[in-house]
Design a protein around this motif. Structure first.
Motif, PDB file in Angstrom:
ATOM      1  N   ARG A 180       0.825  -1.206   0.000  1.00 27.17           N
ATOM      2  CA  ARG A 180       0.000   0.000   0.000  1.00 27.17           C
ATOM      3  C   ARG A 180       0.868   1.268   0.000  1.00 27.17           C
ATOM      4  O   ARG A 180       0.724   2.115  -0.853  1.00 27.17           O
ATOM      5  CB  ARG A 180      -0.915  -0.022   1.242  1.00 27.17           C
ATOM      6  CG  ARG A 180      -1.674   1.267   1.491  1.00 27.17           C
ATOM      7  CD  ARG A 180      -2.792   1.420   0.462  1.00 27.17           C
ATOM      8  NE  ARG A 180      -3.325   2.784   0.487  1.00 27.17           N
ATOM      9  CZ  ARG A 180      -2.780   3.805  -0.161  1.00 27.17           C
ATOM     10  NH1 ARG A 180      -1.695   3.622  -0.866  1.00 27.17           N
ATOM     11  NH2 ARG A 180      -3.326   4.990  -0.091  1.00 27.17           N
TER      12      ARG A 180
ATOM     13  N   HIS B   3      -5.622  -3.540  -1.191  1.00 21.51           N
ATOM     14  CA  HIS B   3      -5.179  -2.245  -0.685  1.00 21.51           C
ATOM     15  C   HIS B   3      -6.084  -1.083  -1.063  1.00 21.51           C
ATOM     16  O   HIS B   3      -6.047  -0.035  -0.442  1.00 21.51           O
ATOM     17  CB  HIS B   3      -3.753  -1.954  -1.153  1.00 21.51           C
ATOM     18  CG  HIS B   3      -2.742  -2.855  -0.531  1.00 21.51           C
ATOM     19  ND1 HIS B   3      -2.621  -2.985   0.821  1.00 21.51           N
ATOM     20  CD2 HIS B   3      -1.817  -3.680  -1.076  1.00 21.51           C
ATOM     21  CE1 HIS B   3      -1.642  -3.848   1.084  1.00 21.51           C
ATOM     22  NE2 HIS B   3      -1.159  -4.297  -0.050  1.00 21.51           N
TER      23      HIS B   3
ATOM     24  N   PRO C  38      -1.309   0.534  -6.282  1.00 20.42           N
ATOM     25  CA  PRO C  38      -1.970   1.042  -5.071  1.00 20.42           C
ATOM     26  C   PRO C  38      -1.527   2.463  -4.686  1.00 20.42           C
ATOM     27  O   PRO C  38      -1.788   2.875  -3.563  1.00 20.42           O
ATOM     28  CB  PRO C  38      -1.546   0.032  -3.989  1.00 20.42           C
ATOM     29  CG  PRO C  38      -0.879  -1.086  -4.685  1.00 20.42           C
ATOM     30  CD  PRO C  38      -0.332  -0.522  -5.936  1.00 20.42           C
TER      31      PRO C  38
END
Lengths: 276, 527, 315
Positions: free
Chosen positions: B90, B120, B171
């Motif tokens: 993330r 994420h 992400p």
């Protein structure tokens, strides 16, 4: 040699395996000297004697001492298994190395045929061969050797092929070394270690297979006290004298475990990259 | 302003059977938002341990004994496993060295991106799919929809690495760790991946920690550089400045070891006498088998060239171009068509005198020495075979700058560079006239590579040996070769004098190779 | 998986069966048995024996006998038992169906126990569970079936009296009783398989856990469960498919002993009886059918592997 033993003992499996097999070897060598009675001495008063002071491991239906029979029987079991495995390994290793060295269509044909032979379960093949040879200790031994050969050939070949891919073999070829020299000096030392490991583990199968053949009546014959035969004899009296089965059964299992442990220990100890 | 990633006084120990081993010692570095920091070091320098420590992914026997790692001011080492998992992927993305092993072989490429988006960014299956397709297009992959359903083995290495990059960026992380992302790729593919790296950086403004052994590369991608050695950071500074004016001794040696094409290491001209001529060499690997399909490929076709007495001929090409096959054909390791002439005399069978004259050194130091033979036995073979006395073994070792007592060692007791020296000594034991060097420095660190090259040149000065030097590294070969031949897909596409490189007369493919191997720092102003 | 792959695979299987047929025929040729003596008894006159031998084709050259035998095999005719006088084929296939039930139950039990055991041992290396698993493995591969079977009999049937000692009841006849008769033999056979497969599963899982792609999955921040199921298990299970197929060969060998001890009228027991009675047609048929079963199991495993592993799908 002492170096190898030292490295073996450094692995837990190796230490256990060597210890077990040392005891088994001692029994094979000194068994008759250690046995309290003659294995054939019958004692009708002592029939089915439970393990105790008089008969440490009990006595059978004729009052024969189980410990003595076990100690004598070791010679018919472990060395025979060792011999059968070595014979099978020798034939298989030669076949596998030749196949790998020949390469191409020869290799393909040999290996496919070996695969086909291996479609017959090992025990069945051994049974068929043993009965062809007429049964008995020697034919069981030969049957196991023959039944082991294809598997050993396959393993040897794959190890040899892997060794052949190495650049040191290419270097030897480029140098103009003879084929014999390449096989024996360059490839063999690297092939031999994994084959030894595999052979050791296979001795444990041979111990079991030999006992199974005796159990099924196609191996050692009475009055031998080969361990598989002891189990087979004792089964009739399972309810009243379970030790007649448990004792030789455990003996077979312990020897087999010994070879298995030794094989696993050797696998670690023979790896040259781990040599300190 | 506080840094985005800040490592302070980090010390890392590994517990081993014989006490503890210090992998990182008092390491400090910081990466500002949007900045790329290059982390340079040779193998064993601790750069990978540092990356894994930042990712909180350490082996069971590793212990952080001191220091802190902060991401955006928050202490990472204090996070529990669950919080760390929510951070990884993330906020910190990672691009791995080898795309062929870092992708799961049994999952589709699409699934390996969507699983990250679902985890994420909380996207549903369908949203994740659309987003993944968009990302594949963003990393300049064509037919993105179709690629989503493909498996890793069905696409090329470059395409795989683009998928890995898309997974790392999808992400929207704040920082991405790059662990040698082009090392496992071919020169030209690697150069394209670097272009993609620059493009994505410009678009997203993401910060980066770029780990590499390649100084020239790091100089191109990073603003700041930290040089690691033996678990310590020995020097940090602006990339442009640090390489031009290294202050630490180790950095200086490292910079010196980087191949610079315009700094010729060989200044003589070979004589005109022809040593070996190869005419229309062809090798076909296709083979008929009884029950299996016939695999083909890797073969060569119609390769002709000549090597002069004492000449260094460079053979350049990417993996799969067939350059190693040429080496194998010249040494009789594969059956080849065509003809060879040694001193103008046709070579019909590879006899003793030919084999003695033409020796080979292989790529992999681990595989080229028999692990069950001592160094002494390894060197004794050619001496016995080609006439020589075992008393020469110490001299042979000293000639390759190894102590004479190495004769009693086993190969596994030697380092990679030392193994290659033994392999070189083995080749020279035959007193050859031509030595084929097949990517012999490819698996060595730069400094070891430099000393190995120096050794080869020293031996050439002594013995007048000619080399066929096979490599993918154009910068390296330009330093030492007299002439170059370039191979592509089994054929010789270019043949030129090394001085003619850059004159515009070279083959377009040679030009592409040159463009893909950037000049190291300080060279841009060169001739 | 292409058609050429499949046809090549079938060709290979045909070759396997041919080699097995030659081998089995050769072995039974050497067997010290005379069909004519077996049929007519020791007291038959030489003339009667010769007449019968001629009628049976035993005076033909060996290759011709082989050819006749192979020809009738290809027509599904396995010959007539010299012991019972019944056609061998139907007897053997009926026995095979009982053995397959035994084998299927054993493999099922093995999968249920060995796979989780191996995976857990790999995840918790060095734990008590891992030690236990390796102990089970060493025991399983070192104790021959006839010993295990006897132990199982002593404990479960004789001492505890939970199970019937021996015998076989068809499931269709009395389901509960049939199951009770199956438990002991299934336990015996599966112990060896569990030992082997758990060991394999453990080492595969350890390898996969150490792989780059599992590390990558962990560094992507995926949940532990996702990494384990999607990335580790899937890849660790693949090679086990092949091992299970190879184990079928071992299982078929072990089944001979187990069926003998538990008096189950399966193919193993039929074969053993045939061997003891030198009933050549039954030996030949039994051995061929066993090898054929093994070959089919391997074919199925190869197909399953190709379906599960995308790398092999477009061979």
């Amino acid at each position: 040699m002492t170096d190898l033993l030292r490295r073996l003992f450094r692995t837990r499996q190796g230490a256990f395996g060597v210890s077990i097999l040392m005891i088994v070897t001692l029994i094979c060598l000194l068994g008759p000297a250690l046995a309290p009675y003659s294995p054939d001495r019958m004692d009708f008063l002592g029939r089915f004697a439970a393990p105790g002071v008089r008969h440490w491991l009990g006595a059978d239906q004729f009052g024969r001492d189980e410990l003595s029979r076990l100690l004598y029987g070791a010679r018919d079991t472990v060395p025979a298994a060792l011999l059968a495995t070595l014979a099978g390994t020798l034939v298989g290793a030669v076949l596998g190395t030749l196949s790998a060295y020949a390469g191409g269509s020869w290799d393909e044909a040999i290996m496919r045929t070996i695969d086909a032979v291996m479609a017959i379960p090992g025990l069945l093949l051994a049974l068929l061969i043993a009965s062809t040879l007429g049964g008995g200790e020697q034919s069981a031994l030969l049957a196991i050797a023959i039944a082991f050969a294809p598997g050993m050939a396959r393993i040897t070949r794959s190890v040899a092929l892997a060794a052949r891919q190495e650049e040191y073999v290419a270097a030897a070829i480029a140098r103009g070394e003879s084929g014999v020299r390449i096989v024996f000096a360059e490839m063999l030392p690297n092939v031999i270690a994994p084959v030894i490991v595999e052979t050791t583990i296979r001795v444990s199968f041979a111990v079991m297979l030999l006992a199974t053949l005796s159990f099924l009546g196609l191996g050692a014959q009475p009055p031998s006290s080969e361990w598989g035969l002891l189990v087979s004899d004792g089964r009739t009296y399972l309810h009243d004298a379970p030790w007649l089965v448990l004792v030789p059964g455990a003996a077979i299992a312990i020897s087999a475990i010994g070879f298995n442990l030794l094989g696993d220990g050797l696998r670690d100890a023979l790896n040259p990259r781990d040599e300190r | 302003m506080t840094a985005l990633l800040e490592v302070r006084n980090l010390t890392l120990d590994y517990a081993t059977g014989r006490g503890s081993f210090r992998a990182l010692e008092d390491v400090s570095l910081s990466v500002e938002a949007g900045e790329v920091l290059g982390l340079v070091g040779e193998s064993g320098s601790g750069k990978t341990s540092l990356a894994m420590a930042v990712m909180g992914h350490l082996a069971g026997n590793a212990r952080l004994t001191a220091g802190s790692i902060r991401l955006g001011g928050a202490e990472l080492t204090a996070l529990g496993p669950a919080a760390m998992r929510a951070t990884l992927g993330r906020r910190i993305g990672m691009v791995f060295q080898n795309p062929s092993t870092s992708l799961n072989p049994t999952l589709t490429l699409g699934r390996q991106i969507t699983e990250v988006l679902e985890r994420h960014r909380g996207l549903s299956g369908r949203e994740a799919w659309k987003e993944a397709v968009a990302w594949l297009e963003r990393v300049e992959l064509r037919h993105a929809e179709a690629l989503m359903r493909r498996y890793p083995h069905e696409v090329s290495g470059g395409e795989k690495q683009r998928v890995v990059i898309a997974t790392a960026f999808a992400p929207h992380p704040e920082i991405v760790l790059f662990d040698e992302p082009t090392t496992a790729l071919d020169v030209i593919t690697g150069a394209r991946i670097l272009e993609l790296f620059h493009k994505l950086r410009a678009e997203t403004g993401v910060a980066g920690l770029y780990i590499s052994h390649d100084l020239g590369l790091v100089a191109r991608v990073a603003e700041n550089v930290a040089v690691m050695r033996g678990g310590r950071i020995v020097e940090t500074g602006r990339a442009t400045h640090l390489f031009a004016h290294p202050t630490h001794d180790y950095t200086r040696r490292l910079v010196d070891a980087v191949p610079r094409p315009h700094r010729r290491l060989v200044d003589d001209n070979p004589g005109s006498a022809e040593l070996l001529r190869a005419e229309a060499i062809g090798v076909s690997y296709a083979r008929r088998r009884l029950f299996r399909a016939s695999p083909a490929g890797g073969g060569i076709d119609g390769v002709s060239f000549a090597i002069g007495e004492g000449e260094i001929l460079g053979l350049v090409g990417e993996s799969g171009s067939g350059k190693s096959t040429v080496a194998r054909a010249l040494t009789g390791l594969v059956r080849a068509t065509g003809s060879l002439r040694l001193d103008g005399v046709p070579v019909t069978r590879m006899r003793h005198d030919y084999r003695r004259a033409v020796q080979i050194v292989f790529q992999h130091p681990d595989s080229s020495l028999n692990p069950r033979h001592r160094v002494r036995d390894i060197l004794a073979r050619p001496l016995r075979l080609y006439g020589g006395s075992l008393a020469q073994i110490p001299t042979l070792l000293r000639n390759v700058n190894l102590p004479a007592d190495y004769a009693s060692r086993w190969p596994h007791q030697l380092s990679g560079g030392e193994k290659q020296r033994v392999a070189i000594a083995r080749a020279f034991a035959a007193r050859p006239r031509l030595v084929i060097c097949d990517e012999i420095t490819a698996s060595l660190d730069v400094s070891v590579q430099a000393s190995t090259i120096e050794l080869l040149l020293q031996l050439r000065r002594q013995h007048g040996t000619a080399y066929l030097f096979i490599t993918h590294d154009l910068n390296l070969i330009r330093q030492i070769a007299h002439r170059l031949i370039v191979m592509r897909e089994g054929r010789l596409v270019d043949r030129l004098d090394v001085k003619a490189l850059g004159s515009g007369r070279e083959h377009p493919y040679t030009r592409a190779l040159m463009a893909a191997s950037p000049l190291p720092v300080g060279e841009e102003t060169g001739p | 998986m292409s058609l050429t792959w499949l046809s090549r695979r079938l060709l290979l299987m045909a070759y396997t069966m041919l080699v097995v047929a030659v081998l089995v025929f050769a072995i039974t040729q050497v067997l010290p048995a005379d069909a004519a003596v077996t049929l007519l008894g020791q007291n038959a006159t030489p003339a009667a024996l010769l007449a019968l031998r001629q009628k049976l084709g035993l005076t033909d050259p060996t290759w011709l006998q082989f050819w006749h035998w192979l020809w009738s095999l290809l027509h599904g005719n396995f010959g007539t038992s010299m012991r019972t006088g019944l056609p061998v084929g139907p007897t053997m296939f009926a026995a095979l169906s009982r053995s397959l039930l035994l084998a299927a139950c054993s493999i099922l039990l093995m999968l249920v126990i060995a796979v989780p055991l191996g995976v857990l041992a790999a995840l918790r290396r060095g734990s008590a569970l891992d030690v236990f698993a390796s102990l089970v493995s060493y025991l399983g591969i070192s104790v021959p079936e006839f010993v295990t079977a006897t132990f199982v009999l002593v404990v479960l049937a004789d001492r505890l009296g939970w199970l019937p000692a021996t015998g076989y009841v068809p499931l269709s006849q009395h389901f509960a009783d049939g199951v009770r008769h199956l438990i002991a033999p299934v336990l015996t056979i599966s112990l060896v398989l569990i030992a082997h497969v758990a060991r394999m599963m453990r080492s595969e899982t350890i390898d996969v856990l150490a792989s780059d792609y599992v590390r990558a999955a962990q560094l992507k921040g995926l949940l532990r469960r996702t990494v384990l199921v999607r990335h580790v298990l899937r890849n660790a299970l693949l090679p086990v498919v092949t091992v299970v197929a190879l184990d079928v060969g071992y299982l078929l060998g072990g089944i001979i002993v187990v069926e003998e001890i538990f008096a189950i009228p399966g193919i193993g027991r039929e074969l053993l009886i045939a061997i003891q009675n030198r009933d050549l047609p039954s030996i030949q048929a039994g051995a061929l059918i066993m090898a054929g079963t093994y070959a089919v199991a391997n074919l199925l495993a190869d197909i399953a592997y190709a379906l599960l592993d995308p790398r092999l799908r477009y061979d």
